[in-house]
Motif scaffolding. Structure first.
Motif, PDB file in Angstrom:
ATOM      1  N   THR A  27      30.349  49.403  46.749  1.00  0.00           N
ATOM      2  CA  THR A  27      29.358  49.222  45.691  1.00  0.00           C
ATOM      3  C   THR A  27      29.017  50.573  45.057  1.00  0.00           C
ATOM      4  O   THR A  27      28.914  50.676  43.834  1.00  0.00           O
ATOM      5  CB  THR A  27      28.083  48.569  46.259  1.00  0.00           C
ATOM      6  N   SER A  30      31.668  51.653  42.725  1.00  0.00           N
ATOM      7  CA  SER A  30      31.644  50.865  41.506  1.00  0.00           C
ATOM      8  C   SER A  30      30.479  51.210  40.580  1.00  0.00           C
ATOM      9  O   SER A  30      30.652  51.350  39.374  1.00  0.00           O
ATOM     10  CB  SER A  30      31.590  49.388  41.889  1.00  0.00           C
ATOM     11  N   LYS A  31      29.289  51.369  41.173  1.00  0.00           N
ATOM     12  CA  LYS A  31      28.082  51.496  40.357  1.00  0.00           C
ATOM     13  C   LYS A  31      27.582  52.920  40.178  1.00  0.00           C
ATOM     14  O   LYS A  31      26.861  53.213  39.231  1.00  0.00           O
ATOM     15  CB  LYS A  31      26.969  50.626  40.941  1.00  0.00           C
ATOM     16  N   LYS A  53      37.584  36.660  54.133  1.00  0.00           N
ATOM     17  CA  LYS A  53      36.481  36.317  53.237  1.00  0.00           C
ATOM     18  C   LYS A  53      35.113  36.506  53.906  1.00  0.00           C
ATOM     19  O   LYS A  53      34.137  36.858  53.252  1.00  0.00           O
ATOM     20  CB  LYS A  53      36.648  34.872  52.769  1.00  0.00           C
ATOM     21  N   ASP A  58      33.813  37.258  48.237  1.00  0.00           N
ATOM     22  CA  ASP A  58      34.501  37.242  46.944  1.00  0.00           C
ATOM     23  C   ASP A  58      33.945  38.247  45.939  1.00  0.00           C
ATOM     24  O   ASP A  58      34.701  38.898  45.226  1.00  0.00           O
ATOM     25  CB  ASP A  58      34.464  35.839  46.330  1.00  0.00           C
ATOM     26  N   GLU A  59      32.611  38.373  45.874  1.00  0.00           N
ATOM     27  CA  GLU A  59      32.033  39.291  44.880  1.00  0.00           C
ATOM     28  C   GLU A  59      32.437  40.737  45.144  1.00  0.00           C
ATOM     29  O   GLU A  59      32.527  41.548  44.222  1.00  0.00           O
ATOM     30  CB  GLU A  59      30.509  39.154  44.773  1.00  0.00           C
ATOM     31  N   TYR A  60      32.698  41.074  46.405  1.00  0.00           N
ATOM     32  CA  TYR A  60      33.163  42.424  46.741  1.00  0.00           C
ATOM     33  C   TYR A  60      34.671  42.540  46.586  1.00  0.00           C
ATOM     34  O   TYR A  60      35.184  43.619  46.308  1.00  0.00           O
ATOM     35  CB  TYR A  60      32.758  42.804  48.171  1.00  0.00           C
ATOM     36  N   SER A  62      36.597  41.409  44.260  1.00  0.00           N
ATOM     37  CA  SER A  62      36.983  41.782  42.894  1.00  0.00           C
ATOM     38  C   SER A  62      36.772  43.283  42.665  1.00  0.00           C
ATOM     39  O   SER A  62      37.576  43.945  42.010  1.00  0.00           O
ATOM     40  CB  SER A  62      36.222  40.951  41.862  1.00  0.00           C
ATOM     41  N   ILE A  63      35.715  43.842  43.240  1.00  0.00           N
ATOM     42  CA  ILE A  63      35.476  45.290  43.149  1.00  0.00           C
ATOM     43  C   ILE A  63      36.565  46.020  43.932  1.00  0.00           C
ATOM     44  O   ILE A  63      37.095  47.041  43.489  1.00  0.00           O
ATOM     45  CB  ILE A  63      34.079  45.673  43.689  1.00  0.00           C
TER      46      ILE A  63
END
Length: 115
Positions: A27, A30-31, A53, A58-60, A62-63
């Motif tokens: 994170t 990414s941010k 998983k 899933d949200e991680y 893609s990053i």
């Protein structure tokens, strides 16, 4: 309690797990790219668990795919080799397990990205 000779337990602050630290690292990459620092341990954890998983939601994921684009050298080569080996292994099994199918989908995405 002291008089009774019972030592009071100090509440230790809960240390974040390897998963939490690795996802936090991702994170941050990414941010907050200016504050982000490469950490071999976190990258290794992500590469070991990226197909699971439960560990990398899933949200991680893609990053993580974006992160993998910048992978270089032996880390990239080894990740490709492992993904190809896993794909062959799963192609040879005729299971219909949904968790395994999700894992295969993630492996395909990684292979497409890195090839």
């Amino acid at each position: 309690m002291r008089e009774a000779g019972i030592a009071a337990k100090k509440e230790e602050p809960k240390k974040p797990s390897g998963a939490e630290l690795a996802l936090e690292y991702l994170t941050s990459w990414s941010k907050k790219p200016k504050e982000w620092k490469f950490q071999k341990t976190r990258q290794t954890w992500l590469l070991l668990h990226m197909y699971e998983k439960e560990k990398v939601p899933d949200e991680y994921f893609s990053i993580l795919l974006d992160y993998l684009e910048g992978l270089k050298g032996s880390a990239r080569d080894v990740t490709m080799q492992k993904a190809e080996a896993l794909m062959k292994e799963y192609d040879n099994s005729d299971t219909e397990d949904p968790a395994l199918l999700e894992k295969c989908e993630r492996i395909r995405k990684v292979l497409q990205l890195l090839s």
